[in-house]
Design an enzyme around this catalytic site. Structure first.
Site, PDB file in Angstrom:
ATOM      1  N   ASN A  35       0.871  -1.185   0.000  1.00  0.00           N
ATOM      2  CA  ASN A  35       0.000   0.000   0.000  1.00  0.00           C
ATOM      3  C   ASN A  35       0.903   1.230   0.000  1.00  0.00           C
ATOM      4  O   ASN A  35       1.526   1.539   1.011  1.00  0.00           O
ATOM      5  CB  ASN A  35      -0.877  -0.043   1.272  1.00  0.00           C
ATOM      6  CG  ASN A  35      -1.695   1.225   1.450  1.00  0.00           C
ATOM      7  OD1 ASN A  35      -1.807   2.048   0.537  1.00  0.00           O
ATOM      8  ND2 ASN A  35      -2.270   1.385   2.632  1.00  0.00           N
ATOM      9  N   LYS A  37      -0.004   4.238  -0.266  1.00  0.00           N
ATOM     10  CA  LYS A  37      -0.671   5.406   0.349  1.00  0.00           C
ATOM     11  C   LYS A  37      -0.495   6.639  -0.540  1.00  0.00           C
ATOM     12  O   LYS A  37      -0.492   6.526  -1.755  1.00  0.00           O
ATOM     13  CB  LYS A  37      -0.145   5.621   1.769  1.00  0.00           C
ATOM     14  CG  LYS A  37      -0.167   4.351   2.615  1.00  0.00           C
ATOM     15  CD  LYS A  37       0.090   4.611   4.066  1.00  0.00           C
ATOM     16  CE  LYS A  37       0.174   3.281   4.804  1.00  0.00           C
ATOM     17  NZ  LYS A  37       0.197   3.432   6.243  1.00  0.00           N
ATOM     18  N   HIS A  78      -9.358   0.810   5.168  1.00  0.00           N
ATOM     19  CA  HIS A  78      -8.077   1.016   5.865  1.00  0.00           C
ATOM     20  C   HIS A  78      -8.311   1.973   7.033  1.00  0.00           C
ATOM     21  O   HIS A  78      -9.132   2.892   6.938  1.00  0.00           O
ATOM     22  CB  HIS A  78      -7.050   1.598   4.878  1.00  0.00           C
ATOM     23  CG  HIS A  78      -5.660   1.609   5.431  1.00  0.00           C
ATOM     24  ND1 HIS A  78      -5.239   2.549   6.347  1.00  0.00           N
ATOM     25  CD2 HIS A  78      -4.605   0.789   5.215  1.00  0.00           C
ATOM     26  CE1 HIS A  78      -3.980   2.298   6.659  1.00  0.00           C
ATOM     27  NE2 HIS A  78      -3.569   1.237   5.989  1.00  0.00           N
ATOM     28  N   GLU A 119      -6.722   4.393   8.057  1.00  0.00           N
ATOM     29  CA  GLU A 119      -6.523   5.815   7.726  1.00  0.00           C
ATOM     30  C   GLU A 119      -7.758   6.384   7.029  1.00  0.00           C
ATOM     31  O   GLU A 119      -8.085   7.561   7.203  1.00  0.00           O
ATOM     32  CB  GLU A 119      -5.248   5.973   6.874  1.00  0.00           C
ATOM     33  CG  GLU A 119      -3.999   5.762   7.726  1.00  0.00           C
ATOM     34  CD  GLU A 119      -2.780   5.288   6.963  1.00  0.00           C
ATOM     35  OE1 GLU A 119      -2.771   5.333   5.723  1.00  0.00           O
ATOM     36  OE2 GLU A 119      -1.819   4.846   7.635  1.00  0.00           O
ATOM     37  N   GLU A 149      -5.101  -5.464  10.600  1.00  0.00           N
ATOM     38  CA  GLU A 149      -4.120  -4.397  10.802  1.00  0.00           C
ATOM     39  C   GLU A 149      -4.394  -3.679  12.127  1.00  0.00           C
ATOM     40  O   GLU A 149      -5.246  -2.767  12.178  1.00  0.00           O
ATOM     41  CB  GLU A 149      -4.208  -3.373   9.664  1.00  0.00           C
ATOM     42  CG  GLU A 149      -3.917  -3.942   8.308  1.00  0.00           C
ATOM     43  CD  GLU A 149      -3.326  -2.878   7.388  1.00  0.00           C
ATOM     44  OE1 GLU A 149      -2.213  -3.090   6.916  1.00  0.00           O
ATOM     45  OE2 GLU A 149      -3.956  -1.837   7.180  1.00  0.00           O
ATOM     46  N   GLY A 170       2.717   1.843  10.846  1.00  0.00           N
ATOM     47  CA  GLY A 170       3.693   2.922  10.732  1.00  0.00           C
ATOM     48  C   GLY A 170       4.403   3.278  12.026  1.00  0.00           C
ATOM     49  O   GLY A 170       5.040   4.321  12.124  1.00  0.00           O
ATOM     50  N   SER A 204       3.682  -2.532  10.303  1.00  0.00           N
ATOM     51  CA  SER A 204       5.130  -2.530  10.544  1.00  0.00           C
ATOM     52  C   SER A 204       5.816  -3.835  10.149  1.00  0.00           C
ATOM     53  O   SER A 204       6.779  -4.260  10.803  1.00  0.00           O
ATOM     54  CB  SER A 204       5.430  -2.172  12.013  1.00  0.00           C
ATOM     55  OG  SER A 204       5.008  -0.854  12.289  1.00  0.00           O
TER      56      SER A 204
HETATM   57  C1  PEP Z   1      -0.616  -0.055   6.209  1.00  0.00           C
HETATM   58  O1  PEP Z   1      -0.793   1.149   6.175  1.00  0.00           O
HETATM   59  O2  PEP Z   1      -1.453  -0.810   5.690  1.00  0.00           O
HETATM   60  C2  PEP Z   1       0.580  -0.553   6.859  1.00  0.00           C
HETATM   61  C3  PEP Z   1       0.579  -1.789   7.246  1.00  0.00           C
HETATM   62  O3  PEP Z   1       1.590   0.339   7.040  1.00  0.00           O
HETATM   63  P1  PEP Z   1       3.078  -0.005   7.623  1.00  0.00           P
HETATM   64  O4  PEP Z   1       3.530  -1.283   6.980  1.00  0.00           O
HETATM   65  O5  PEP Z   1       3.893   1.173   7.221  1.00  0.00           O
HETATM   66  O6  PEP Z   1       2.919  -0.156   9.082  1.00  0.00           O
END
Ligand code: PEP
Length: 248
Positions: free
Chosen positions: A9, A11, A90, A92, A160, A166, A206
Site C-alpha cells: 500500500n 498510500k 483502511h 486511515e 491491521e 507505521g 510494521s
Molecule cells: C498499512 O498502512 O497498511 C501498513 C501496514 O503500514 P506499515 O507497513 O507502514 O505499518
C-alpha cells in the site's frame, strides 16, 4: 490451498519516477507468492502498463459506480484502468474520512460488481486492545464491513492493528495468531467451511524484512499488507521472498 499474497500500500506516496521500484520487484513477483501493489490513483494506469506479474490495485473506491462525487474514484473506473484489487476500510480512511463499517460494506459491494477483489481491513486501536476488546472489535468490523456473497476469489481480509501501522510496533506472534484464527473461524461460521477456508487473511502493521519470516510462520497468516516497506524494492523484495519461502 491459499496462495500467499504480498500486498503493498503506497498510500499518498509515489511519482512516476518511483515506478522504477515496480520494475525492480518484477523478478520476485514471478515466485511462489502473489504480489499486489496499490499505488496512488494517479499512477495506476502507468503501473498497469509496466506491471509484469505484479497485480495493481486501488486504495479506495466510491460506493457508487458514477455520479456527482468530485474527487472520488469508482470501482468501475479502477477496473477500467486495469486494477484488479482495491483496499477498503483502511484505518486511515476510517479515521481521516470518517468511514464506518456500513460505508466499507457498500464499497465492497461496488468493488465486487466491478469484478475487483476487495482487501477489507479490520483492526483494533491500542485502547481497545488494552481494554481486552480486540476480538469483539474484529467481530463487529467483519460482520459490518463484509457483505454477503464473499468467496475466496473476491475477498481478502487484512488484520491491521491500528497501533502497529507505521509505528514499528508489532503484536507478538501469539497475538497475531489468536486474531487470525478468530477471523478464520468467523469466516467459516458465516460463509461455510469451504469459503471460510479459502479467504486469505493478511497481517499488516510494521512488517519489515527483519520480522517477516516469523510473522509468516504464524497460523492463518496468508501474507502481508505492507505500507512503508513496500515503497522500495530493497525492502519489499525480501518480504516477498520470505513469504514465498514460507509457502514451500
Ligand atoms: C498499512 O498502512 O497498511 C501498513 C501496514 O503500514 P506499515 O507497513 O507502514 O505499518
Amino acid at each position: 490451498m491459499r496462495r500467499k499474497l504480498a500486498a503493498g500500500n503506497w498510500k499518498m506516496n509515489g511519482l512516476a519516477a518511483d515506478l522504477s521500484e515496480l520494475d525492480a520487484m518484477q523478478d520476485a513477483a514471478d515466485g511462489a507468492a502473489e504480489v499486489l501493489i496499490c499505488p496512488p490513483a494517479t499512477l495506476i494506469g502507468q503501473a498497469v502498463a509496466r506491471r509484469g506479474a505484479i497485480a495493481i490495485g486501488g486504495q479506495d473506491c466510491h460506493k457508487s459506480g458514477s455520479g456527482a462525487h468530485t474527487g472520488d474514484i469508482s470501482a468501475p473506473m479502477l477496473a477500467d484502468a486495469g486494477a484488479s484489487h482495491v483496499i477498503l476500510g483502511h484505518s486511515e480512511r476510517r479515521t481521516d474520512h470518517d468511514e464506518h463499517d456500513d460505508d466499507v460494506r457498500a464499497k465492497c459491494r461496488a468493488a465486487w460488481e466491478a469484478g475487483l477483489v476487495a482487501v477489507v481491513c479490520v483492526g483494533e486501536t491500542l485502547e481497545e486492545r488494552e481494554a481486552q476488546n480486540t476480538l469483539d472489535i474484529i467481530a463487529g468490523q467483519l460482520a459490518g464491513s463484509v457483505p454477503d456473497g464473499a468467496t475466496g476469489h473476491n475477498l481478502v481480509i487484512a488484520y491491521e492493528p491500528v497501533w502497529a501501522i507505521g509505528t514499528g510496533k508489532v503484536p507478538s506472534t501469539d497475538e497475531i495468531g489468536d486474531v487470525h484464527d478468530f477471523i478464520r473461524a468467523r469466516l467459516e461460521r458465516r460463509f461455510g467451511e469451504g469459503v471460510g477456508r479459502s479467504v486469505r487473511i493478511l497481517y499488516g502493521g510494521s512488517v519489515k524484512p527483519g520480522n517477516a519470516t516469523e510473522i509468516f510462520a504464524v497460523s492463518n497468516v496468508d501474507g502481508a499488507l505492507v505500507g512503508g516497506a513496500s515503497l522500495k524494492a530493497a525492502d519489499f523484495v525480501p518480504i516477498i521472498n520470505a513469504l514465498g519461502a514460507s509457502s514451500a
